[in-house]
Design a protein around this motif. Sequence first.
Motif, PDB file in Angstrom:
ATOM      1  N   PHE A 130       0.807  -1.217   0.000  1.00  0.00           N
ATOM      2  CA  PHE A 130       0.000   0.000   0.000  1.00  0.00           C
ATOM      3  C   PHE A 130       0.843   1.271   0.000  1.00  0.00           C
ATOM      4  O   PHE A 130       0.315   2.376   0.145  1.00  0.00           O
ATOM      5  N   LYS A 131       2.141   1.114  -0.140  1.00  0.00           N
ATOM      6  CA  LYS A 131       3.035   2.277  -0.163  1.00  0.00           C
ATOM      7  C   LYS A 131       2.812   3.072  -1.442  1.00  0.00           C
ATOM      8  O   LYS A 131       2.695   2.516  -2.535  1.00  0.00           O
ATOM      9  N   SER A 132       2.733   4.383  -1.292  1.00  0.00           N
ATOM     10  CA  SER A 132       2.561   5.263  -2.461  1.00  0.00           C
ATOM     11  C   SER A 132       3.241   6.589  -2.165  1.00  0.00           C
ATOM     12  O   SER A 132       3.770   6.815  -1.065  1.00  0.00           O
ATOM     13  N   ALA A 133       3.183   7.485  -3.132  1.00  0.00           N
ATOM     14  CA  ALA A 133       3.845   8.784  -2.973  1.00  0.00           C
ATOM     15  C   ALA A 133       3.176   9.621  -1.897  1.00  0.00           C
ATOM     16  O   ALA A 133       3.839  10.452  -1.250  1.00  0.00           O
ATOM     17  N   ILE A 134       1.888   9.409  -1.672  1.00  0.00           N
ATOM     18  CA  ILE A 134       1.184  10.213  -0.680  1.00  0.00           C
ATOM     19  C   ILE A 134       0.924   9.433   0.605  1.00  0.00           C
ATOM     20  O   ILE A 134       0.434   9.981   1.580  1.00  0.00           O
ATOM     21  N   ASN A 135       1.205   8.140   0.584  1.00  0.00           N
ATOM     22  CA  ASN A 135       1.036   7.312   1.788  1.00  0.00           C
ATOM     23  C   ASN A 135       2.358   6.590   2.014  1.00  0.00           C
ATOM     24  O   ASN A 135       2.531   5.442   1.614  1.00  0.00           O
TER      25      ASN A 135
END
Length: 356
Positions: A130-135
């Motif tokens: 679930f890693k992302s640029a905003i999380n």
Amino acid sequence: MKFVDEAYIDIAAGDGGNGCVSFRHEKYKEFGGPNGGDGGRGGHVFAVADPNLNTLVDFRYSRRHEAKRGQHGMGSDMFGHAGDDITLKMPVGTIITDVETGDVLFELLTPGEVITIAKGGDGGFGNMRFKSAINRAPRQKTPGWPGEKRELKLELKVLADVGLLGMPNAGKSTLISAISNARPKIADYPFTTLHPNLGVVRVAAEQSFVVADVPGLIEGASDGAGLGHQFLRHLQRTRLLLHLVDIAPFDEGVDPVAQAKAIVNELKKYDKALYDKPRWIVLNKLDMVPADEREALVADFVKRMKYKGPVFQISALTREGCEHLIKDIYKHIKAQQVAEQPPEYVDPRFVEPTPE
């Protein structure tokens, strides 16, 4: 009874392992990011057609079968390993039906055939998914999916080319022991056969067929009378039925024609497709009839029976007439096998167009 041809089992594939929430904790990396791995897949449940088995008796005493669940995910990007699969060995000819829906799921017709009867659940996602640029520091994870669970009915129909049917003490067991390698119980009282017997009949080198002897039928068998009604199903996959008739019964007042017609009626009531199968009449125990009376006795039987198909006269005890019967059976089965073969595929690119 030695032969068990029906059983109920509960199977459960393994659940998937849960995903993991974890973060890197390394020296000089205060915020190392998520590293929780995914859970492992749950174990599948397979079934394999084992030619060495001929009953379902093992499933009578072992009803519950569960595969292992998948391992949970772990930190340091480690995924859980898949759960161990299990394989259930079943006889060739087993029909697998879902008890809840009544649908036939599988039929094991080929030796060594392997099928998946319950799939294991997929593993859940770890937080690294679930890693992302905003999380940048996700704390989400998903649980593993449940594996399939089913209640199954196992039903065995033996695979034979020829099926023997007739009244008790018609001589079926004597015939199969005379022409094949089977050694069933033989005695001078009814219902000596309590379970189907399979025998391989060797005609010549690389020429053989399989014959099945089922318990004797009596009037009312299709409605549950006697033993034979439990095994009529085993005749449904045969290519040819041999209707054995005791032409010289010991008991006075017993009419072979009436007995033969009773068997035919039971077939028709049980299954129209079984009734429509090729069926030959085999008049047995001719050694009990004086030679000068045989012709008249056989002619009277055929006339009263109003039967127009092949009629064979044999003595299973002395093997008189058995060789001729075996050769004709093999010719009939071979012709059916040839007729059932699919036509050879012809590539349309190489077919010359027909002139207009």
